[in-house]
Design an enzyme around this catalytic site. Structure first.
Site, mmCIF file in Angstrom:
data_model
loop_
_atom_site.group_PDB
_atom_site.id
_atom_site.type_symbol
_atom_site.label_atom_id
_atom_site.label_comp_id
_atom_site.label_asym_id
_atom_site.label_seq_id
_atom_site.Cartn_x
_atom_site.Cartn_y
_atom_site.Cartn_z
ATOM 1 N N CYS A 121 0.790 -1.244 0.000
ATOM 2 C CA CYS A 121 0.000 0.000 0.000
ATOM 3 C C CYS A 121 0.819 1.290 0.000
ATOM 4 O O CYS A 121 0.746 2.065 -0.951
ATOM 5 C CB CYS A 121 -0.927 -0.001 1.216
ATOM 6 S SG CYS A 121 -2.116 -1.338 1.156
HETATM 7 N N1 LIG Z 1 -2.896 -6.137 1.535
HETATM 8 C C1 LIG Z 1 -3.362 -5.112 2.218
HETATM 9 O O1 LIG Z 1 -3.054 -4.962 3.395
HETATM 10 C C2 LIG Z 1 -4.298 -4.098 1.573
HETATM 11 C C3 LIG Z 1 -4.899 -3.146 2.417
HETATM 12 C C4 LIG Z 1 -5.777 -2.226 1.870
HETATM 13 C C5 LIG Z 1 -6.040 -2.248 0.509
HETATM 14 N N2 LIG Z 1 -5.436 -3.159 -0.306
HETATM 15 C C6 LIG Z 1 -5.799 -3.129 -1.724
HETATM 16 O O2 LIG Z 1 -6.623 -4.244 -2.016
HETATM 17 C C7 LIG Z 1 -6.382 -4.716 -3.337
HETATM 18 C C8 LIG Z 1 -5.980 -6.181 -3.310
HETATM 19 O O3 LIG Z 1 -4.771 -6.313 -2.583
HETATM 20 P P1 LIG Z 1 -4.283 -7.675 -1.948
HETATM 21 O O4 LIG Z 1 -3.197 -7.316 -0.996
HETATM 22 O O5 LIG Z 1 -5.441 -8.473 -1.444
HETATM 23 O O6 LIG Z 1 -3.671 -8.398 -3.240
HETATM 24 P P2 LIG Z 1 -3.215 -9.932 -3.383
HETATM 25 O O7 LIG Z 1 -2.151 -9.931 -4.421
HETATM 26 O O8 LIG Z 1 -2.955 -10.524 -2.039
HETATM 27 O O9 LIG Z 1 -4.515 -10.660 -3.956
HETATM 28 C C9 LIG Z 1 -5.077 -10.380 -5.177
HETATM 29 C C10 LIG Z 1 -5.750 -11.652 -5.698
HETATM 30 O O10 LIG Z 1 -6.427 -11.304 -6.904
HETATM 31 C C11 LIG Z 1 -6.224 -12.338 -7.835
HETATM 32 N N3 LIG Z 1 -6.463 -11.785 -9.167
HETATM 33 C C12 LIG Z 1 -5.636 -11.026 -9.943
HETATM 34 N N4 LIG Z 1 -6.251 -10.689 -11.082
HETATM 35 C C13 LIG Z 1 -7.489 -11.230 -11.040
HETATM 36 C C14 LIG Z 1 -8.590 -11.219 -11.919
HETATM 37 N N5 LIG Z 1 -8.540 -10.575 -13.086
HETATM 38 N N6 LIG Z 1 -9.687 -11.897 -11.547
HETATM 39 C C15 LIG Z 1 -9.740 -12.558 -10.372
HETATM 40 N N7 LIG Z 1 -8.726 -12.586 -9.480
HETATM 41 C C16 LIG Z 1 -7.617 -11.939 -9.821
HETATM 42 C C17 LIG Z 1 -4.817 -12.822 -7.589
HETATM 43 O O11 LIG Z 1 -4.647 -14.142 -8.091
HETATM 44 C C18 LIG Z 1 -4.778 -12.773 -6.055
HETATM 45 O O12 LIG Z 1 -5.230 -13.967 -5.470
HETATM 46 C C19 LIG Z 1 -5.314 -3.786 -3.908
HETATM 47 O O13 LIG Z 1 -5.944 -2.752 -4.574
HETATM 48 C C20 LIG Z 1 -4.640 -3.236 -2.676
HETATM 49 O O14 LIG Z 1 -4.068 -1.975 -2.917
HETATM 50 C C21 LIG Z 1 -4.575 -4.098 0.208
#
Ligand SMILES: NC(=O)c1ccc[n+]([C@@H]2O[C@H](COP(=O)([O-])OP(=O)(O)OC[C@H]3O[C@@H](n4cnc5c(N)ncnc54)[C@H](O)[C@@H]3O)[C@@H](O)[C@H]2O)c1
Length: 421
Positions: free
Chosen positions: A261
């Protein structure tokens, strides 16, 4: 609301799915990663702080149904999108995952369904880019035939009190009816909902929270360097300053920003601001200061070795902590990876220790480090570099090893062998 779909079963989507499942909502868990889907179907979690038994219970009770089949969207009342929003190689927003998801779900979207985007992004994404692909692919009209909303994820990785249900959830809708639909969905799983006036307001709220962190971390990093020249220890100052019961919030310096993030999200706003003829100087300056921190740590390593009459070239260095923050196994954007590469470029032999990262997994930008294994902490090095304050690291025990230490986390007691970085 009986059945929903969560798209993207990662750090955000998986715990969210489990929280809805816990409340008796059936969740179709959609992901394009077939291996991950199979793992979850087998009742196994791939995220350290999520116990496998939570996954296996939800799968066994048919409350979590992980799949790669996007036509299953036709069964659900709501779709929550939690896919990545990284930066591309020009450090510009990469909305391809969000738009790809929009295209994949649109043909199956039911009339009357709700679509919520949770991925962090710049204001306007939900109401423009996402809405356009959903409408084009479904033939439905947002706000009329289906509901559309944005609700940012808030998570504090590694904090055992960071529970989906307990963290207030900001929600913005495309229309008042969209907002109502999103509020009633999240009310099932989350204790407190904070409605705001639009999707853009909810998108901006998330960016504001993360920019606030980035700017304040840069500030303490700058203060650290100034105070160090004055012979003042920033860690002592923060500990004292935070006793003020109002108007001060503690942020801590470190070897640079990491995680999914804080190093990334501010640049979503920076990029969008240009469209409005604005230059986000504060945000970019913070990014510059934070991004320069690995160089500062390296300068301290050079200093520590120099005091022993040694050069970096040929020295053996142990880096403590590969994860970007304490007590997590997440190495995304971790400055430790940069530190290893830069020290090796200077000719050092660098090992790492991390109780949470036994082997370096696949990374986007550090492929050459793949497969390296965590080494035991010992005195068999010319210098230790503390990059992450994992609870397993005891500062006094590290000092007792009697070798030079460069400490970027303020965990080792001051001593002749210790340099703060
Ligand atoms: N990790 C955190 O602490 C956090 C906190 C707040 C916000 N976010 C935001 O949340 C969002 C997701 O982050 P995350 O950390 O969960 O990511 P991540 O990489 O852990 O998970 C994303 C998942 O999405 C899947 N994916 C990718 N493309 C896809 C598609 N086209 N269709 C279906 N699935 C698909 C991937 O295989 C993966 O399992 C981002 O925008 C991030 O900025 C993350």
């Amino acid at each position: 609301m009986k059945k929903i779909a969560v798209v993207g079963l990662g750090y955000v989507g998986l715990p969210l799915s489990l929280q809805f499942a816990k409340k008796g909502v059936a969740v179709v868990g959609l992901d394009i990663d077939a291996e991950k889907v199979q793992l979850l179907r087998d009742g196994l979690s791939d995220i350290k702080h999520i116990p496998s038994e939570h996954v296996s219970t939800a799968v066994r009770d048919s409350l979590l149904d992980p799949t790669t089949d996007f036509s299953r969207v036709a069964e659900v009342d709501a779709v929550i999108i939690c896919v990545p929003t990284p930066l591309n190689k020009y450090r510009e927003p990469d909305l391809s995952y969000v738009l790809e998801t929009g295209r994949a779900i649109a043909p199956h979207l039911r009339s009357g369904a709700l679509v919520v985007l949770e991925s962090t992004t710049y204001p306007g994404t939900t109401e423009k880019e996402l809405r356009e692909v959903l409408e084009a692919g479904s033939g439905l009209v947002a706000g009329k035939d289906f509901h559309l909303a944005f609700s940012p994820e808030r998570e504090d990785p590694g904090n055992p009190d960071s529970k989906v249900a307990k963290i207030p959830k900001v929600v913005g809708g495309f229309t008042p009816a969209c907002l109502d639909a999103a509020v009633s969905l999240y009310s099932i799983a989350v204790e407190r909902i904070v409605p705001v006036s639009s999707c853009a307001a909810a998108e901006a709220t998330k960016l504001t929270e993360n920019i606030f962190r980035s700017v304040n971390i840069a500030l303490v990093n700058e203060l650290k360097m100034i105070y160090e020249r004055m012979g003042i220890d920033i860690w002592e100052i923060i500990a004292a300053a935070k006793t003020k019961p109002f108007g001060f919030m503690a942020f801590y310096p470190g070897p640079g920003l990491g995680g999914h993030c804080i190093p990334i999200d501010p640049f979503y706003l920076t990029w969008k601001a240009r469209e409005f003829g604005m230059h986000t100087r504060f945000i970019e300056l913070a990014g510059e200061v934070n991004a320069s921190m690995p160089e500062y740590v390296i300068a301290k390593v050079v200093d520590a070795l120099n005091r022993q009459g040694k050069a970096v070239r040929g020295s053996k260095i142990l880096l403590l902590g590969l994860a970007y923050k304490a007590d997590v196994d997440d190495i995304r954007e971790s400055p430790s990876l940069v530190l290893i590469e830069r020290l090796e470029a200077l000719g050092a032999k660098v090992d790492f220790n991390d109780p949470y990262v036994p082997v370096i997994p696949v990374t986007r930008e550090h492929g050459a480090l793949l497969g390296r294994e965590s080494q035991p902490v010992s005195a068999d090095y010319d210098c230790l570099v503390v990059a992450t304050a994992h609870s397993e690291y005891n500062g006094a025990s590290l000092a007792a090893l009697g070798i030079p230490i460069v400490d970027s986390r303020g965990i080792v007691p001051p001593g002749p062998n210790v340099l703060r970085a």
